[in-house]
Design a protein around this motif. Structure first.
Motif, short mmCIF file in Angstrom:
data_model
loop_
_atom_site.label_atom_id
_atom_site.label_comp_id
_atom_site.label_asym_id
_atom_site.label_seq_id
_atom_site.Cartn_x
_atom_site.Cartn_y
_atom_site.Cartn_z
N VAL A 91 5.59 60.67 28.71
CA VAL A 91 6.93 60.79 28.15
C VAL A 91 7.27 59.52 27.37
O VAL A 91 7.92 59.59 26.31
N GLY A 92 6.84 58.36 27.85
CA GLY A 92 7.07 57.12 27.12
C GLY A 92 6.42 57.12 25.76
O GLY A 92 7.04 56.71 24.76
N VAL A 93 5.18 57.57 25.70
CA VAL A 93 4.48 57.64 24.41
C VAL A 93 5.18 58.62 23.48
O VAL A 93 5.42 58.34 22.30
N ILE A 120 7.09 57.90 19.83
CA ILE A 120 6.77 58.64 18.60
C ILE A 120 8.01 59.35 18.07
O ILE A 120 8.25 59.38 16.86
N ALA A 121 8.83 59.90 18.97
CA ALA A 121 10.06 60.55 18.55
C ALA A 121 11.02 59.55 17.89
O ALA A 121 11.67 59.88 16.90
N VAL A 122 11.09 58.35 18.44
CA VAL A 122 11.93 57.31 17.82
C VAL A 122 11.39 56.96 16.44
O VAL A 122 12.16 56.75 15.49
N ALA A 123 10.06 56.93 16.30
CA ALA A 123 9.46 56.66 14.99
C ALA A 123 9.79 57.77 13.98
O ALA A 123 9.86 57.51 12.78
N ASP A 126 16.94 60.23 29.53
CA ASP A 126 17.33 61.62 29.30
C ASP A 126 16.11 62.49 28.99
O ASP A 126 15.98 63.61 29.49
N PHE A 127 15.23 61.96 28.16
CA PHE A 127 14.02 62.71 27.80
C PHE A 127 13.11 62.89 29.02
O PHE A 127 12.56 63.97 29.23
N PHE A 128 12.99 61.85 29.82
CA PHE A 128 12.17 61.92 31.04
C PHE A 128 12.71 63.00 31.98
O PHE A 128 11.96 63.78 32.55
N TYR A 129 14.02 63.05 32.14
CA TYR A 129 14.64 64.05 33.01
C TYR A 129 14.36 65.47 32.51
O TYR A 129 14.01 66.36 33.28
N LEU A 130 14.52 65.67 31.20
CA LEU A 130 14.27 67.00 30.63
C LEU A 130 12.82 67.44 30.82
O LEU A 130 12.55 68.58 31.21
N VAL A 131 11.89 66.53 30.55
CA VAL A 131 10.47 66.88 30.69
C VAL A 131 10.11 67.13 32.15
O VAL A 131 9.39 68.08 32.48
N ALA A 132 10.64 66.32 33.06
CA ALA A 132 10.35 66.52 34.49
C ALA A 132 10.90 67.85 34.99
O ALA A 132 10.28 68.50 35.84
N ALA A 133 12.03 68.27 34.44
CA ALA A 133 12.66 69.52 34.89
C ALA A 133 11.78 70.73 34.65
O ALA A 133 11.80 71.68 35.43
N LYS A 174 13.99 68.07 20.76
CA LYS A 174 15.17 68.36 19.94
C LYS A 174 16.45 67.99 20.69
O LYS A 174 17.36 67.40 20.11
N SER A 175 16.53 68.32 21.98
CA SER A 175 17.75 68.06 22.75
C SER A 175 17.95 66.58 23.02
O SER A 175 19.06 66.07 22.89
N ALA A 176 16.90 65.90 23.43
CA ALA A 176 17.04 64.50 23.82
C ALA A 176 17.18 63.56 22.63
O ALA A 176 17.86 62.55 22.71
N HIS A 177 16.52 63.90 21.52
CA HIS A 177 16.47 62.97 20.39
C HIS A 177 17.25 63.43 19.17
O HIS A 177 17.35 62.69 18.19
N GLY A 178 17.76 64.65 19.20
CA GLY A 178 18.55 65.13 18.07
C GLY A 178 17.73 65.36 16.81
O GLY A 178 18.27 65.26 15.71
N LEU A 179 16.45 65.65 16.98
CA LEU A 179 15.59 65.91 15.82
C LEU A 179 15.61 67.40 15.49
O LEU A 179 15.85 68.24 16.35
#
Length: 195
Positions: free
Chosen positions: A73-75, A79-82, A91-98, A145-150
């Protein structure tokens, strides 16, 4: 990150480890292989030693599931920030873990079914694995899309970039392994002249 997130991932990893251990121990080849190794190496009580290692493997697999998910998730987050993402790692970690915790259990069960099915029914498992992978891809796409608004295009670019990064790393590791053992592999015999 809520503490239940860690509980989901550790529990799923421990379940997957337990299922893997049980499928290994219950396979017909297990006792044959243990006996063969004991006879070949003149070792006593190998089954108890392997059993103890398997017992340690179950909780370790829970911790490793948590660590590997946090790392991947960190990687993906970097990349999503890039790609212009504005979300937070937690938030992204929580979504992926769910979704990854329950789906990793489904993946383990599909893997066990794949191992124990007769070869004639392997197509059935492949027909189950493909929709599973598509669903997993769509969930990752939605989480990005949800966590990063992309948008969808950039979110897909994040996932494709991760796949390319993994392919490059695996290729580099494979190349290093092959280049280190290649000098010790006997060259194939020259082809026979048929004329």
């Amino acid at each position: 990150v809520p503490s239940r997130t860690y509980l989901w991932l550790i529990s799923a990893g421990m379940f997957n480890g337990l299922v893997s251990v049980l499928s290994s121990v219950l396979s017909p080849q297990y006792s044959q292989n243990i006996s063969l190794i004991e006879q070949t190496l003149q070792v006593q009580n190998l089954a108890q030693t392997v059993g103890a290692l398997f017992f340690c493997f179950v909780p370790l697999s829970g911790v490793m599931n948590l660590i590997s998910t946090a790392f991947s998730v960190g990687v993906m987050h970097l990349i999503a920030v890039a790609f212009g993402g504005k979300g937070k790692y937690s938030d992204f970690f929580y979504l992926v873990a769910a979704f990854s915790a329950p789906l990793s259990i489904v993946g383990t069960i599909l893997g066990i079914v794949f191992v124990f099915l007769p070869p004639a029914l392997l197509c059935l498992t492949l027909c189950l694995v493909f929709p599973y992978l598509v669903y997993l891809y769509l969930l990752y796409l939605q989480a990005i899309k949800s966590a990063h608004g992309l948008d969808t295009f950039r979110s897909a670019g994040v996932i494709i970039s991760v796949f390319l990064l993994v392919a490059i790393i695996i290729g580099a590791i494979g190349f290093l392994i092959y280049s280190s053992i290649a000098p010790y592999i006997a060259p194939p015999p020259p082809p026979k002249n048929f004329f």
